[in-house]
Design an enzyme around this catalytic site. Sequence first.
Site, PDB file in Angstrom:
ATOM      1  N   VAL A 124       0.850  -1.185   0.000  1.00  0.00           N
ATOM      2  CA  VAL A 124       0.000   0.000   0.000  1.00  0.00           C
ATOM      3  C   VAL A 124       0.888   1.239   0.000  1.00  0.00           C
ATOM      4  CG1 VAL A 124      -1.783   1.270   1.242  1.00  0.00           C
ATOM      5  CG2 VAL A 124      -1.814  -1.240   1.218  1.00  0.00           C
ATOM      6  N   ASP A 233       0.831  -4.557  18.442  1.00  0.00           N
ATOM      7  CA  ASP A 233       1.877  -3.544  18.221  1.00  0.00           C
ATOM      8  C   ASP A 233       1.206  -2.278  17.701  1.00  0.00           C
ATOM      9  OD1 ASP A 233       4.342  -2.368  18.125  1.00  0.00           O
ATOM     10  OD2 ASP A 233       5.187  -3.688  16.602  1.00  0.00           O
ATOM     11  N   ASN A 238       3.419   1.746  12.770  1.00  0.00           N
ATOM     12  CA  ASN A 238       2.977   0.557  12.042  1.00  0.00           C
ATOM     13  C   ASN A 238       1.755   0.850  11.181  1.00  0.00           C
ATOM     14  OD1 ASN A 238       4.954  -1.239  12.895  1.00  0.00           O
ATOM     15  ND2 ASN A 238       3.822  -1.815  14.735  1.00  0.00           N
ATOM     16  N   ASP A 251       1.999  -5.094  10.682  1.00  0.00           N
ATOM     17  CA  ASP A 251       2.678  -5.758  11.811  1.00  0.00           C
ATOM     18  C   ASP A 251       1.704  -6.300  12.857  1.00  0.00           C
ATOM     19  OD1 ASP A 251       4.959  -5.149  10.496  1.00  0.00           O
ATOM     20  OD2 ASP A 251       5.800  -3.821  12.006  1.00  0.00           O
ATOM     21  N   GLU A 253       2.147  -9.390  14.361  1.00  0.00           N
ATOM     22  CA  GLU A 253       2.740 -10.569  14.979  1.00  0.00           C
ATOM     23  C   GLU A 253       2.482 -10.646  16.485  1.00  0.00           C
ATOM     24  OE1 GLU A 253       6.811 -10.474  13.935  1.00  0.00           O
ATOM     25  OE2 GLU A 253       7.293  -8.700  15.105  1.00  0.00           O
TER      26      GLU A 253
END
Length: 365
Positions: A124, A233, A238, A251, A253
């Site tokens: 993006v 996060d 991010n 992100d 995770e």
Amino acid sequence: MTTAPRPRTSTRDPGELIRRLTAWLATRLPGARAAGVTVPASNGMSSETLLFDIDHPEPPVRSCALRLAADPAAYTVFPEYDMARQYRTMKLVGERTDVPVPRVLWLEEDPGPLGAPFFVMERVAGRVPPDVMPYTYDGSWLHAASDAERAHLEAATVELLARLHDQVPLSEAGFLALPGQGDALRRHVTAQRAYYAWVVDGLARSPLIEAAFDRLERLWPQDPGEPVLTWGDARIGNVVYDGFEPAAVLDWEMAALAPREVDLAWTIYLHRFFHDLTAGSGQRGLPGFLRRDRVEARYARLTGHTPRDMDFHTLYAALRHAIVMLRIAYRQAYFGEVAVPADPDTLILHHGSLRAMVQGTYWQG
């Protein structure tokens, strides 16, 4: 704030990665090849990112980003990288909410093609508030923005969290429940204790981190509230922004089922971390941006949920960040980039603010 060199982010050979990626892509999209492959200079120290275009008459998308699990032989930041879990999380958020997440294309769980599992998503366009040098420093695009522009970005980012927490059906997010006993918050903190134990295994322990865990127990919420899908996060570094409007949330995770406040406090504290870093270097920073009181009030208006026990949750955010920082510092020592000092707490860049939170004085300033 520190004279240590910037930690290395990868031990992989970029040229070899590019060759292997091109070979793998042809197995998923016959006749396709990877073009314009780059490894961003801002690559993190956890999962790694490759950017590339698909050269094919009818590609599913033209510009892609690949998220590759960390090299297990490179003193990883986290003990495991579940790329299937991240892929599934992004797919769920993309299908069940209006939160902008990149479209996920392929998941590769076999470590053979690139040396570790990975997934591919659309890339993006936009800009991200930088970590190095932090967006709070003079010269960044966000620092140079007007107060009105930053206020718009702040409001839109809090709205992201509100929509994420309200829109994902809990019944479909059970795969993000953490193992263990007790409610979602207890499981979340238990997982952090296990992570800390892994970080210091065979190394010097951190008295400050352990004092922060003790302080958490004394502040433990009477009612942690119902869990939601938390991003994990949740910070503006991010998010890809189109102008000052969120265009893509990245992100995932650290996504997990947890109270809403876990994301809110992480958003608030991670900005304060960068602001404190900037103020400590003699610059003004962005003291009026992402203020705790304003973030909490906006979130309450949007969701009807008034954030609770935020002293606990901001301490928890700083504690979680401290464990990551300690692991990164020990990773630097492993690669010979820094020496381990007599006091391991000084390896934590924000040890002063974490100590103030443990003492209950941080938010009084």
